[in-house]
Design a protein around this motif. Sequence first.
Motif, PDB file in Angstrom:
ATOM      1  N   HIS A 197      31.098 -31.181 -43.666  1.00 44.65           N
ATOM      2  CA  HIS A 197      30.896 -32.821 -43.126  1.00 44.65           C
ATOM      3  C   HIS A 197      30.732 -33.115 -44.804  1.00 44.65           C
ATOM      4  N   SER A 198      29.806 -32.353 -45.921  1.00 44.72           N
ATOM      5  CA  SER A 198      28.877 -32.676 -46.026  1.00 44.72           C
ATOM      6  C   SER A 198      29.434 -32.517 -48.094  1.00 44.72           C
ATOM      7  N   ARG A 199      29.912 -30.908 -47.862  1.00 45.84           N
ATOM      8  CA  ARG A 199      30.808 -30.777 -48.703  1.00 45.84           C
ATOM      9  C   ARG A 199      32.580 -31.837 -49.027  1.00 45.84           C
ATOM     10  N   THR A 200      32.354 -32.367 -47.722  1.00 45.94           N
ATOM     11  CA  THR A 200      34.087 -33.253 -48.152  1.00 45.94           C
ATOM     12  C   THR A 200      33.778 -34.010 -48.671  1.00 45.94           C
ATOM     13  N   LEU A 201      32.405 -34.796 -48.562  1.00 43.94           N
ATOM     14  CA  LEU A 201      32.167 -36.245 -49.115  1.00 43.94           C
ATOM     15  C   LEU A 201      31.772 -35.988 -50.795  1.00 43.94           C
TER      16      LEU A 201
ATOM     17  N   MET B 224      27.519 -27.582 -26.779  1.00 39.90           N
ATOM     18  CA  MET B 224      27.759 -27.175 -28.829  1.00 39.90           C
ATOM     19  C   MET B 224      26.597 -26.431 -29.212  1.00 39.90           C
ATOM     20  N   LYS B 225      26.522 -25.443 -29.642  1.00 42.13           N
ATOM     21  CA  LYS B 225      24.744 -24.927 -30.473  1.00 42.13           C
ATOM     22  C   LYS B 225      24.773 -25.353 -31.896  1.00 42.13           C
ATOM     23  N   ALA B 226      23.200 -24.921 -31.711  1.00 42.85           N
ATOM     24  CA  ALA B 226      22.441 -25.551 -33.304  1.00 42.85           C
ATOM     25  C   ALA B 226      23.414 -25.091 -34.524  1.00 42.85           C
ATOM     26  N   SER B 227      23.500 -23.996 -34.562  1.00 39.68           N
ATOM     27  CA  SER B 227      24.415 -23.218 -35.667  1.00 39.68           C
ATOM     28  C   SER B 227      25.675 -23.818 -35.859  1.00 39.68           C
ATOM     29  N   ASP B 228      26.771 -24.712 -34.812  1.00 41.74           N
ATOM     30  CA  ASP B 228      27.863 -25.130 -35.027  1.00 41.74           C
ATOM     31  C   ASP B 228      27.943 -26.727 -35.770  1.00 41.74           C
ATOM     32  N   LEU B 229      26.416 -27.377 -34.733  1.00 48.44           N
ATOM     33  CA  LEU B 229      26.566 -28.431 -36.111  1.00 48.44           C
ATOM     34  C   LEU B 229      25.751 -28.588 -37.060  1.00 48.44           C
ATOM     35  N   THR B 230      24.892 -27.513 -37.646  1.00 48.23           N
ATOM     36  CA  THR B 230      24.787 -27.206 -38.780  1.00 48.23           C
ATOM     37  C   THR B 230      25.943 -26.522 -39.912  1.00 48.23           C
ATOM     38  N   ALA B 231      26.647 -26.400 -39.300  1.00 51.00           N
ATOM     39  CA  ALA B 231      28.275 -25.290 -40.262  1.00 51.00           C
ATOM     40  C   ALA B 231      28.779 -26.992 -40.335  1.00 51.00           C
ATOM     41  N   SER B 232      29.159 -28.104 -39.400  1.00 52.59           N
ATOM     42  CA  SER B 232      30.106 -28.856 -39.260  1.00 52.59           C
ATOM     43  C   SER B 232      29.327 -29.841 -40.225  1.00 52.59           C
ATOM     44  N   SER B 233      28.163 -30.088 -39.691  1.00 52.40           N
ATOM     45  CA  SER B 233      27.344 -31.183 -40.801  1.00 52.40           C
ATOM     46  C   SER B 233      27.500 -31.014 -42.429  1.00 52.40           C
ATOM     47  N   ALA B 234      27.680 -28.964 -42.618  1.00 56.46           N
ATOM     48  CA  ALA B 234      27.288 -28.885 -44.271  1.00 56.46           C
ATOM     49  C   ALA B 234      28.916 -29.206 -44.579  1.00 56.46           C
TER      50      ALA B 234
END
Length: 171
Positions: free
Chosen positions: A13-17, A1-11
């Motif tokens: 998840h943060s917006r969901t919370l 998994m690319k770093a940009s995919d991890l950043t997008a996934s983290s963002a």
Amino acid sequence: MKASDLTASSASHSRTLTALFLAVAMAAVVGSALGFEHIGGYIPCALCLEQRIPYYIGAPLMLVAAILSKAGGPSWAVRGLLAIGGLLMLYGLALGVYHSGVEWHWWEGPASCATSADAVTTDAGSLLGDLSSKKPPSCDAAALRVLGLSFAGWNVLASAALAAIAFRGAR
């Protein structure tokens, strides 16, 4: 998994919370107001009722944002809903400041808020008669002050905090 995919996934998840937190917090604020009214017996004035509207709209809207974010919906849509939630809270903040100013007699309130309320009806038989005779309380008299702030003053603080959280989540 690319770093940009991890950043997008983290963002995401943060917006969901953030959206879920806002939905619960907005529901808790308006739920508290309803509790003070129906359990505590504090009859809201016209401005008090108007200050609830951003919460009535915002809580389900933030729930939609949380569901959309969790379902992998477009980031622009989730961020837009969070921004709308922030704008609703800014509107609530403005209403709270206006109502607080009326309570502190810094400016005049609406003419529709000039009456005073009678006691709450406890007899079911006279309820229908009271519906046409009872007047809402005056907007310029705080029903309760806690730590120097009325319900309207506390709404200013809650709206400001929730607006800041919503706008931060929208970034």
